[in-house]
Design a protein around this motif. Structure first.
Motif, PDB file in Angstrom:
ATOM      1  N   LEU A   1      38.892 -17.413 -41.418  1.00  0.00           N
ATOM      2  CA  LEU A   1      38.739 -18.613 -40.596  1.00  0.00           C
ATOM      3  C   LEU A   1      38.621 -18.254 -39.119  1.00  0.00           C
ATOM      4  O   LEU A   1      37.808 -18.827 -38.385  1.00  0.00           O
ATOM      5  CB  LEU A   1      39.907 -19.566 -40.817  1.00  0.00           C
ATOM      6  CG  LEU A   1      39.762 -20.592 -41.935  1.00  0.00           C
ATOM      7  CD1 LEU A   1      41.020 -21.451 -42.040  1.00  0.00           C
ATOM      8  CD2 LEU A   1      38.540 -21.477 -41.716  1.00  0.00           C
ATOM      9  N   LEU A   2      39.434 -17.296 -38.670  1.00  0.00           N
ATOM     10  CA  LEU A   2      39.302 -16.840 -37.280  1.00  0.00           C
ATOM     11  C   LEU A   2      37.917 -16.256 -37.038  1.00  0.00           C
ATOM     12  O   LEU A   2      37.306 -16.478 -35.985  1.00  0.00           O
ATOM     13  CB  LEU A   2      40.386 -15.809 -36.968  1.00  0.00           C
ATOM     14  CG  LEU A   2      41.811 -16.329 -36.816  1.00  0.00           C
ATOM     15  CD1 LEU A   2      42.799 -15.171 -36.702  1.00  0.00           C
ATOM     16  CD2 LEU A   2      41.949 -17.252 -35.603  1.00  0.00           C
ATOM     17  N   ALA A   3      37.411 -15.518 -38.016  1.00  0.00           N
ATOM     18  CA  ALA A   3      36.068 -14.951 -37.888  1.00  0.00           C
ATOM     19  C   ALA A   3      35.014 -16.047 -37.813  1.00  0.00           C
ATOM     20  O   ALA A   3      34.051 -15.954 -37.042  1.00  0.00           O
ATOM     21  CB  ALA A   3      35.779 -14.020 -39.069  1.00  0.00           C
TER      22      ALA A   3
ATOM     23  N   GLY B   1      14.690 -12.296 -30.460  1.00  0.00           N
ATOM     24  CA  GLY B   1      14.697 -10.848 -30.584  1.00  0.00           C
ATOM     25  C   GLY B   1      15.617 -10.304 -31.653  1.00  0.00           C
ATOM     26  O   GLY B   1      15.763  -9.086 -31.777  1.00  0.00           O
ATOM     27  N   GLY B   2      16.233 -11.157 -32.445  1.00  0.00           N
ATOM     28  CA  GLY B   2      17.119 -10.666 -33.494  1.00  0.00           C
ATOM     29  C   GLY B   2      18.227 -11.645 -33.792  1.00  0.00           C
ATOM     30  O   GLY B   2      18.139 -12.836 -33.491  1.00  0.00           O
ATOM     31  N   SER B   3      19.303 -11.134 -34.382  1.00  0.00           N
ATOM     32  CA  SER B   3      20.449 -11.968 -34.717  1.00  0.00           C
ATOM     33  C   SER B   3      21.531 -11.827 -33.645  1.00  0.00           C
ATOM     34  O   SER B   3      21.432 -10.990 -32.746  1.00  0.00           O
ATOM     35  CB  SER B   3      21.023 -11.550 -36.073  1.00  0.00           C
ATOM     36  OG  SER B   3      21.653 -10.282 -35.979  1.00  0.00           O
ATOM     37  N   ALA B   4      22.575 -12.647 -33.778  1.00  0.00           N
ATOM     38  CA  ALA B   4      23.703 -12.513 -32.854  1.00  0.00           C
ATOM     39  C   ALA B   4      24.341 -11.137 -32.981  1.00  0.00           C
ATOM     40  O   ALA B   4      24.875 -10.605 -32.003  1.00  0.00           O
ATOM     41  CB  ALA B   4      24.736 -13.602 -33.120  1.00  0.00           C
ATOM     42  N   LEU B   5      24.281 -10.543 -34.170  1.00  0.00           N
ATOM     43  CA  LEU B   5      24.832  -9.195 -34.338  1.00  0.00           C
ATOM     44  C   LEU B   5      24.023  -8.187 -33.538  1.00  0.00           C
ATOM     45  O   LEU B   5      24.586  -7.232 -32.978  1.00  0.00           O
ATOM     46  CB  LEU B   5      24.853  -8.806 -35.820  1.00  0.00           C
ATOM     47  CG  LEU B   5      25.453  -7.451 -36.150  1.00  0.00           C
ATOM     48  CD1 LEU B   5      26.912  -7.362 -35.701  1.00  0.00           C
ATOM     49  CD2 LEU B   5      25.349  -7.150 -37.644  1.00  0.00           C
TER      50      LEU B   5
ATOM     51  N   ARG C   1      28.447 -13.452 -40.847  1.00  0.00           N
ATOM     52  CA  ARG C   1      28.372 -14.645 -40.018  1.00  0.00           C
ATOM     53  C   ARG C   1      27.518 -14.375 -38.770  1.00  0.00           C
ATOM     54  O   ARG C   1      26.666 -15.174 -38.391  1.00  0.00           O
ATOM     55  CB  ARG C   1      29.766 -15.107 -39.616  1.00  0.00           C
ATOM     56  CG  ARG C   1      30.559 -15.735 -40.741  1.00  0.00           C
ATOM     57  CD  ARG C   1      30.014 -17.111 -41.072  1.00  0.00           C
ATOM     58  NE  ARG C   1      30.866 -17.831 -41.991  1.00  0.00           N
ATOM     59  CZ  ARG C   1      30.681 -17.873 -43.306  1.00  0.00           C
ATOM     60  NH1 ARG C   1      29.659 -17.216 -43.856  1.00  0.00           N
ATOM     61  NH2 ARG C   1      31.489 -18.573 -44.080  1.00  0.00           N
ATOM     62  N   LEU C   2      27.776 -13.255 -38.104  1.00  0.00           N
ATOM     63  CA  LEU C   2      27.033 -12.943 -36.886  1.00  0.00           C
ATOM     64  C   LEU C   2      25.566 -12.649 -37.177  1.00  0.00           C
ATOM     65  O   LEU C   2      24.677 -13.059 -36.426  1.00  0.00           O
ATOM     66  CB  LEU C   2      27.675 -11.750 -36.170  1.00  0.00           C
ATOM     67  CG  LEU C   2      29.083 -11.959 -35.618  1.00  0.00           C
ATOM     68  CD1 LEU C   2      29.623 -10.667 -35.015  1.00  0.00           C
ATOM     69  CD2 LEU C   2      29.100 -13.071 -34.567  1.00  0.00           C
ATOM     70  N   ASP C   3      25.305 -11.968 -38.277  1.00  0.00           N
ATOM     71  CA  ASP C   3      23.935 -11.579 -38.599  1.00  0.00           C
ATOM     72  C   ASP C   3      23.101 -12.772 -39.051  1.00  0.00           C
ATOM     73  O   ASP C   3      21.871 -12.715 -39.017  1.00  0.00           O
ATOM     74  CB  ASP C   3      23.940 -10.499 -39.682  1.00  0.00           C
ATOM     75  CG  ASP C   3      22.756  -9.562 -39.572  1.00  0.00           C
ATOM     76  OD1 ASP C   3      22.113  -9.526 -38.503  1.00  0.00           O
ATOM     77  OD2 ASP C   3      22.466  -8.849 -40.554  1.00  0.00           O
ATOM     78  N   ALA C   4      23.752 -13.841 -39.468  1.00  0.00           N
ATOM     79  CA  ALA C   4      23.029 -15.029 -39.921  1.00  0.00           C
ATOM     80  C   ALA C   4      22.615 -15.930 -38.765  1.00  0.00           C
ATOM     81  O   ALA C   4      21.870 -16.892 -38.968  1.00  0.00           O
ATOM     82  CB  ALA C   4      23.890 -15.826 -40.905  1.00  0.00           C
TER      83      ALA C   4
END
Length: 476
Positions: free
Chosen positions: A316-318, A396-400, A388-391
């Motif tokens: 949940l924190l993530a 220019g890309g994902s949040a990751l 989550r970040l990669d989605a």
């Protein structure tokens, strides 16, 4: 009305007056929806790229540290150390492509081309250096500071941490300068490790030499701070209304959202739909009362504590952290999977003995198996965060790709309290120039702070002092 955070922006009515409803609107990167006393930051939309053409902005770079306590099973973390054999070398380091991930890191295989396994880095100030026992307190305190902590009754003295240096320099671009999160509360008084103040064991983020950054362990409270402005500034009537009928943030800004949606292209409408669906689901999870998921749960029934299992709590924190990055509410964060020296019992994976006790395994096969189970659980939650970040789609890309995520511990082998060749993996950051798919080995006892200085430099933070750091590393 839709506004740019910090600046008065056009209302939906004003935007609709600019042309036909089929004309796509140009939005500022930090556009927010307002309604009924709440504000909701928007995710990245292609319409924001239209607005960026005039101000030269691009997707922001971010820095995230994920800390795990009590070290790891180093035999499952490490592959053979790459030796100098004509490979790329810089600053006394050598690197080689990752062919097979070590057992513990195999769940990270989807990101193997975007991660670095780092070897040889150390935090010398986590060693006793004449101060006697207390390795766990020192490990956490020094992880992001590189400063020998003061060991004395009732006092702390350390140094500012890398994340807070970043927050001071670039944090002003967001509503929240930085987040310090964890699954276990920190303590501001008492001793927790051989004469060291408890503040050392419970915090990796330090605002000054005497003040740790306030760490939050309640996902609901973090969510409210980020997206509902907390309760401090609310009127009594507003608080009563929230208690009478639990409502989603989206309910308060429905009219604004509907008007904006009419001016967006098809791809942006799909992004907004996906964002709002995810937001409602996260709100639903945060309203879980321990027995059933109930729509429309009043605020008075929101759990006062935290989820019962580590996996639920940390996940949940993530989720909240990923949402904070998605809406550019903050760009700097730390997440402690546990306080250093934590005695948590991970019963969800069948481990009933305390983590700290198990870390002093003495080679016992059963204890080593339990440590491996804990380590794998930590990695599983880290994978959840990376997904989550990669989605999150950004220019220019994902949040990751725009986030430098360092996962690791201030202790290598817990049984010996090693502070050299720390277990560290750096994921993401391609848009910040991080070249993944490699294991990089540095000379033994290369200061970990040199890596922190490298990451700060990639954020645009240069010419700063950090503990025993000597300067940015070459080849990262």
């Amino acid at each position: 009305m839709v506004r740019s955070d910090g600046d008065a922006g056009p209302s939906i009515e004003e935007l609709e007056g600019q042309g036909p409803r089929t004309t796509e609107v140009a939005l500022p990167r930090r556009a927010i929806l307002r309604g009924a006393g709440v504000s909701l930051a928007l995710p990245w939309l292609e319409a924001m790229a239209l607005g960026q053409e005039s101000d030269g902005r691009e997707a922001p770079r971010r820095l995230l540290y994920v800390y795990v306590p009590n070290g790891v099973r180093v035999d499952e973390w490490r592959s053979d150390r790459p030796e100098p054999n004509g490979e790329e070398r810089a600053n006394g380091s050598c690197s080689r492509p990752i062919e097979t991930l070590p057992p513990l890191l195999q769940p990270l295989a989807p990101w193997s081309s975007r991660l670095q396994i780092l070897r040889g880095l150390a935090q010398d100030k986590a060693r006793a250096n004449g101060d006697g026992p207390g390795d766990h307190a020192r490990a956490a305190a020094v992880f992001l500071t590189g400063v020998q902590p003061l060991k004395t009754e009732g006092r702390v003295r350390l140094g500012i941490s890398a994340d807070q240096i970043a927050a001071r320099t670039v944090g002003g671009a967001t509503r929240v300068r930085s987040l310090a999160l964890g699954t276990e509360a920190g303590r501001s008084s008492g001793q927790c490790d051989s004469g060291y103040a408890c503040a050392y064991s419970g915090h990796v983020s330090w605002e000054s030499e005497t003040t740790p950054a306030a760490k939050d362990v309640a996902p609901q409270r973090v969510f409210d701070r980020l997206f509902r402005g907390g309760d401090a500034g609310r009127s009594a009537e507003s608080r009563r209304a929230r208690l009478d009928a639990r409502r989603s943030l989206l309910d308060f800004v429905r009219d604004e959202s509907r008007g904006l949606r009419a001016r967006l292209g098809a791809d942006d409408r799909a992004r907004l739909d996906e964002y709002e669906t995810g937001l409602r689901e996260l709100e639903r999870q945060l309203a879980f009362d321990g027995a059933a998921h109930v729509e429309g749960v009043g605020d008075d029934r929101r759990p006062a504590g935290v989820p019962r299992t580590f996996r639920e709590h940390a996940s949940l924190l993530a989720d909240v952290l990923a949402l904070a990055f998605r809406t550019d509410s903050t760009r700097i964060a730390t997440l402690m999977f546990g306080n250093e020296g934590s005695g948590r019992r991970y019963t969800e994976v069948g481990v009933r003995e305390g983590h700290h006790s198990l870390s002093h395994h003495g080679g016992d096969p059963e204890k080593l198996a339990s440590i491996a189970a804990i380590n794998r659980l930590h990695i599983d939650v880290f994978v959840h965060l990376l997904r989550r970040l990669d989605a999150i789609e950004e220019p220019g890309g994902s949040a990751l790709d725009h986030s430098m995520v360092l996962y690791g511990s201030g202790i290598a082998e817990g049984n010996r309290h090693d502070h050299h060749d720390l277990p560290l993996v750096l994921v993401g950051g391609a848009r910040a120039g991080i070249v993944g798919g490699r294991t990089i080995s540095f000379e033994r006892d290369t200061p970990l702070n040199d890596l922190h200085l490298t990451l700060l430099e990639r954020l645009g933070v240069r010419d700063v002092a950090l503990g025993d750091g000597r300067g940015p590393l070459v080849g990262i």
